[in-house]
Design a protein around this motif. Structure first.
Motif, PDB file in Angstrom:
ATOM      1  N   CYS A  38     -26.887 -23.443  98.864  1.00  0.00           N
ATOM      2  CA  CYS A  38     -27.088 -22.595 100.045  1.00  0.00           C
ATOM      3  C   CYS A  38     -28.089 -21.468  99.823  1.00  0.00           C
ATOM      4  N   GLY A  39     -28.492 -21.230  98.562  1.00  0.00           N
ATOM      5  CA  GLY A  39     -29.458 -20.179  98.277  1.00  0.00           C
ATOM      6  C   GLY A  39     -28.848 -18.808  98.074  1.00  0.00           C
ATOM      7  N   GLY A  40     -27.514 -18.730  98.057  1.00  0.00           N
ATOM      8  CA  GLY A  40     -26.845 -17.442  97.846  1.00  0.00           C
ATOM      9  C   GLY A  40     -27.198 -16.847  96.485  1.00  0.00           C
ATOM     10  N   ILE A  41     -27.367 -15.540  96.427  1.00  0.00           N
ATOM     11  CA  ILE A  41     -27.743 -14.827  95.199  1.00  0.00           C
ATOM     12  C   ILE A  41     -26.495 -14.190  94.590  1.00  0.00           C
ATOM     13  N   HIS A  42     -26.333 -14.348  93.266  1.00  0.00           N
ATOM     14  CA  HIS A  42     -25.149 -13.842  92.564  1.00  0.00           C
ATOM     15  C   HIS A  42     -25.544 -13.227  91.226  1.00  0.00           C
ATOM     16  N   ASP A  43     -24.638 -12.422  90.670  1.00  0.00           N
ATOM     17  CA  ASP A  43     -24.839 -11.876  89.326  1.00  0.00           C
ATOM     18  C   ASP A  43     -24.859 -13.010  88.312  1.00  0.00           C
ATOM     19  N   VAL A  44     -25.416 -12.763  87.137  1.00  0.00           N
ATOM     20  CA  VAL A  44     -25.555 -13.809  86.118  1.00  0.00           C
ATOM     21  C   VAL A  44     -24.226 -14.301  85.566  1.00  0.00           C
ATOM     22  N   ASP A  45     -23.145 -13.560  85.740  1.00  0.00           N
ATOM     23  CA  ASP A  45     -21.851 -14.005  85.234  1.00  0.00           C
ATOM     24  C   ASP A  45     -21.043 -14.803  86.268  1.00  0.00           C
ATOM     25  N   ALA A  46     -21.609 -15.086  87.435  1.00  0.00           N
ATOM     26  CA  ALA A  46     -20.915 -15.839  88.485  1.00  0.00           C
ATOM     27  C   ALA A  46     -20.657 -17.275  88.026  1.00  0.00           C
ATOM     28  N   MET A  47     -19.478 -17.776  88.372  1.00  0.00           N
ATOM     29  CA  MET A  47     -19.102 -19.149  88.028  1.00  0.00           C
ATOM     30  C   MET A  47     -19.018 -20.033  89.271  1.00  0.00           C
ATOM     31  N   ARG A  48     -18.896 -19.427  90.435  1.00  0.00           N
ATOM     32  CA  ARG A  48     -18.773 -20.169  91.702  1.00  0.00           C
ATOM     33  C   ARG A  48     -19.515 -19.364  92.783  1.00  0.00           C
ATOM     34  N   CYS A  49     -20.159 -20.073  93.682  1.00  0.00           N
ATOM     35  CA  CYS A  49     -20.871 -19.422  94.784  1.00  0.00           C
ATOM     36  C   CYS A  49     -19.848 -18.847  95.761  1.00  0.00           C
ATOM     37  N   SER A  50     -19.961 -17.569  96.049  1.00  0.00           N
ATOM     38  CA  SER A  50     -19.028 -16.941  96.979  1.00  0.00           C
ATOM     39  C   SER A  50     -19.395 -17.224  98.431  1.00  0.00           C
ATOM     40  N   VAL A  51     -20.561 -17.821  98.674  1.00  0.00           N
ATOM     41  CA  VAL A  51     -20.976 -18.150 100.026  1.00  0.00           C
ATOM     42  C   VAL A  51     -20.467 -19.527 100.445  1.00  0.00           C
ATOM     43  N   CYS A  52     -20.762 -20.561  99.620  1.00  0.00           N
ATOM     44  CA  CYS A  52     -20.400 -21.924 100.006  1.00  0.00           C
ATOM     45  C   CYS A  52     -19.368 -22.563  99.080  1.00  0.00           C
ATOM     46  N   GLY A  53     -19.029 -21.924  97.964  1.00  0.00           N
ATOM     47  CA  GLY A  53     -18.020 -22.460  97.058  1.00  0.00           C
ATOM     48  C   GLY A  53     -18.549 -23.410  95.993  1.00  0.00           C
TER      49      GLY A  53
END
Length: 56
Positions: A38-53
């Motif tokens: 989806c192109g969602g931007i996250h911190d480098v420690d993210a494990m799952r997209c908070s936008v689309c999962g």
């Protein structure tokens, strides 16, 4: 000398996908991770997209 139409990485990715492995990974955008779905931007420690999962 002949050259290949695809890169070595593309050949390896295709081999892995043909044998049941996923090759999707986070994209990088500056110092952040970017979801390839989806192109969602996250911190480098993210494990799952908070936008689309999505998760790798």
């Amino acid at each position: 000398m002949a050259t290949a139409d695809t890169s070595d990485d593309a050949v390896l990715d295709q081999f892995l996908e043909n044998n049941g492995h996923t090759t999707a990974a986070w994209d990088r955008s500056y110092n952040k991770k970017q979801c390839p779905e989806c192109g969602g931007i996250h911190d480098v420690d993210a494990m799952r997209c908070s936008v689309c999962g999505w998760s790798p």
